[in-house]
Design an enzyme around this catalytic site. Structure first.
Site, PDB file in Angstrom:
ATOM      1  N   PRO A 101       0.825  -1.210   0.000  1.00 15.57           N
ATOM      2  CA  PRO A 101       0.000   0.000   0.000  1.00 15.57           C
ATOM      3  C   PRO A 101       0.862   1.264   0.000  1.00 15.57           C
ATOM      4  O   PRO A 101       1.939   1.275   0.608  1.00 15.57           O
ATOM      5  CB  PRO A 101      -0.812  -0.105   1.294  1.00 15.57           C
ATOM      6  CG  PRO A 101      -0.144  -1.141   2.113  1.00 15.57           C
ATOM      7  CD  PRO A 101       0.651  -2.017   1.205  1.00 15.57           C
ATOM      8  N   GLY A 107       7.166   1.377   2.817  1.00 12.42           N
ATOM      9  CA  GLY A 107       8.282   1.540   1.886  1.00 12.42           C
ATOM     10  C   GLY A 107       7.918   1.343   0.427  1.00 12.42           C
ATOM     11  O   GLY A 107       8.786   0.994  -0.388  1.00 12.42           O
ATOM     12  N   ASP A 152      14.795   3.350   4.474  1.00 10.96           N
ATOM     13  CA  ASP A 152      13.875   2.598   3.606  1.00 10.96           C
ATOM     14  C   ASP A 152      14.613   1.955   2.440  1.00 10.96           C
ATOM     15  O   ASP A 152      14.512   0.744   2.200  1.00 10.96           O
ATOM     16  CB  ASP A 152      12.799   3.524   3.019  1.00 10.96           C
ATOM     17  CG  ASP A 152      11.655   3.764   3.967  1.00 10.96           C
ATOM     18  OD1 ASP A 152      11.878   3.624   5.177  1.00 10.96           O
ATOM     19  OD2 ASP A 152      10.557   4.100   3.492  1.00 10.96           O
TER      20      ASP A 152
HETATM   21  O1  PMV Z   1       6.875   6.304   6.518  1.00 14.64           O
HETATM   22  P1  PMV Z   1       8.077   5.530   6.142  1.00 14.64           P
HETATM   23  O2  PMV Z   1       7.944   4.084   6.246  1.00 14.64           O
HETATM   24  O3  PMV Z   1       8.687   5.983   4.855  1.00 14.64           O
HETATM   25  O4  PMV Z   1       9.170   5.783   7.263  1.00 14.64           O
HETATM   26  C1  PMV Z   1       9.653   7.023   7.557  1.00 14.64           C
HETATM   27  C2  PMV Z   1      10.660   6.884   8.624  1.00 14.64           C
HETATM   28  C3  PMV Z   1      11.076   8.212   9.214  1.00 14.64           C
HETATM   29  O5  PMV Z   1      12.034   7.904  10.203  1.00 14.64           O
HETATM   30  C4  PMV Z   1       9.900   8.916   9.859  1.00 14.64           C
HETATM   31  C5  PMV Z   1      11.691   9.124   8.176  1.00 14.64           C
HETATM   32  C6  PMV Z   1      13.007   8.644   7.631  1.00 14.64           C
HETATM   33  O6  PMV Z   1      13.377   9.126   6.566  1.00 14.64           O
HETATM   34  O7  PMV Z   1      13.688   7.821   8.262  1.00 14.64           O
END
Ligand code: PMV
Length: 313
Positions: A101, A107, A152
């Protein structure tokens, strides 16, 4: 060219999101059960390169004349061609689909970028080494997500559990034993760019109270790492709840995410927390295999838009 299928997994951040942007460690794992996939086939001579985005029902021709930043798929393909030093796009179709999703903390963007870049390389008979691919996907993440930490792209490109500290060499983690997660979607996409921006404002407005939250998250990540490496699920579960509470204090939870965490705990989970950017997207619950289905159905009954069980090897 024989038809070739390429894929990349989803990911979840187990511990440390947001604080990771400020130099704290974070732990993320691939989720093999949800994937972005591409099939590359040769097309008629002179037809050029295009991406068939099957979920969007769109055909996207890839030209190399102008850079297209308003479309992540096209920009990724263009970046891949440039990195491979190819001036003339090949005659090929990249059929792309994904079960991850979007904007939900799993990711999706990084997985799709990794697949498209590898598919382009495949179409010209080359491959990217992981380091180059990781860098390329990170550059794309930066265009669309502001100031991503890079976690990610790293976990998705290497398809391995990682202990990640920004600007440090990647450390891969070996879990002492597989862990079972229930991943539940609030059904509300939440752009990470916004929550990351709000945490930035909080930090700039009140560093004296925000920095300690980042530090405490960093500490809990290290507790969790040791627990993962010795297979200590009760400590891991407790650490998730502590991490969730710290994320609430950073204002990135929501009533819905808090409710889903409560529901998972009442149904027998060992721990639960939001995962990723927060304010929507997904929550994760750590479960004993025998509680997994009970927790999954409790989350669905409580209003989760989707919930699935996955084993992280
Ligand atoms: O929302 P996601 O799964 O892309 O995760 C973001 C993770 C954060 O720590 C909030 C931002 C980052 O770039 O690490």
């Amino acid at each position: 060219m024989t038809e070739v299928a390429i894929s990349a997994p989803a990911k979840v951040i187990l511990f440390g999101e947001h604080a990771v942007v400020y130099g704290q460690p974070a732990i993320a794992v691939p989720v093999p059960a949800r994937r972005a996939e591409a099939v590359v086939t040769a097309s008629a001579a002179g037809s050029g390169l295009c991406i068939q985005a099957m979920d969007l029902n769109e055909i996207l021709p890839i030209s190399v004349d102008t850079e297209t930043v308003d479309n992540a798929l096209i920009l990724t393909a263009q970046s891949a061609l440039r990195a491979l030093e190819i001036d003339q796009p090949p005659d090929a179709i990249i059929a792309l689909k994904s079960t991850i999703p979007v904007a939900s903390g799993l990711g999706s963007g990084a997985a799709v970028s990794a697949v498209v870049a590898r598919a382009v390389a495949q179409a010209v008979g080359k491959t990217f080494d992981r380091e180059t691919l990781n860098e390329l996907v990170y550059e794309i993440e930066k265009v669309y997500h502001g100031t991503p930490s890079g976690i990610d792209n790293t976990v998705i490109v290497y398809e391995s559990a990682v202990y990640f500290v920004r600007h440090h060499p990647i450390e891969f983690l070996n879990l002492a034993e597989p862990i079972t997660l229930v991943i539940a979607d609030t059904g509300h996409p939440a752009p990470t760019r916004i929550t990351v921006g709000d945490v930035r404002k909080l930090y700039e407005h009140d560093p004296a109270n925000t920095q300690p939250l980042f530090d405490q998250i960093g500490d809990i990540v290290n507790v969790a790492r040791a627990a993962l490496e010795r297979g200590d699920l009760p400590t891991l579960g407790r650490s998730m709840l502590i991490n969730h509470d710290l994320l609430r204090k950073l204002t990135v939870s929501s009533n819905e995410l808090d409710d889903l965490v409560d529901v998972a705990m009442k149904a027998g989970a060992l721990g639960a927390k939001l995962s990723g950017g927060g304010r929507g997207g997904n929550m994760i619950a750590l479960v004993d295999a025998e509680h997994a289905e009970v927790v999954r159905s409790a989350l669905l009954t409580a209003g989760a838009a989707d919930a699935f069980i996955t084993v992280i090897p």
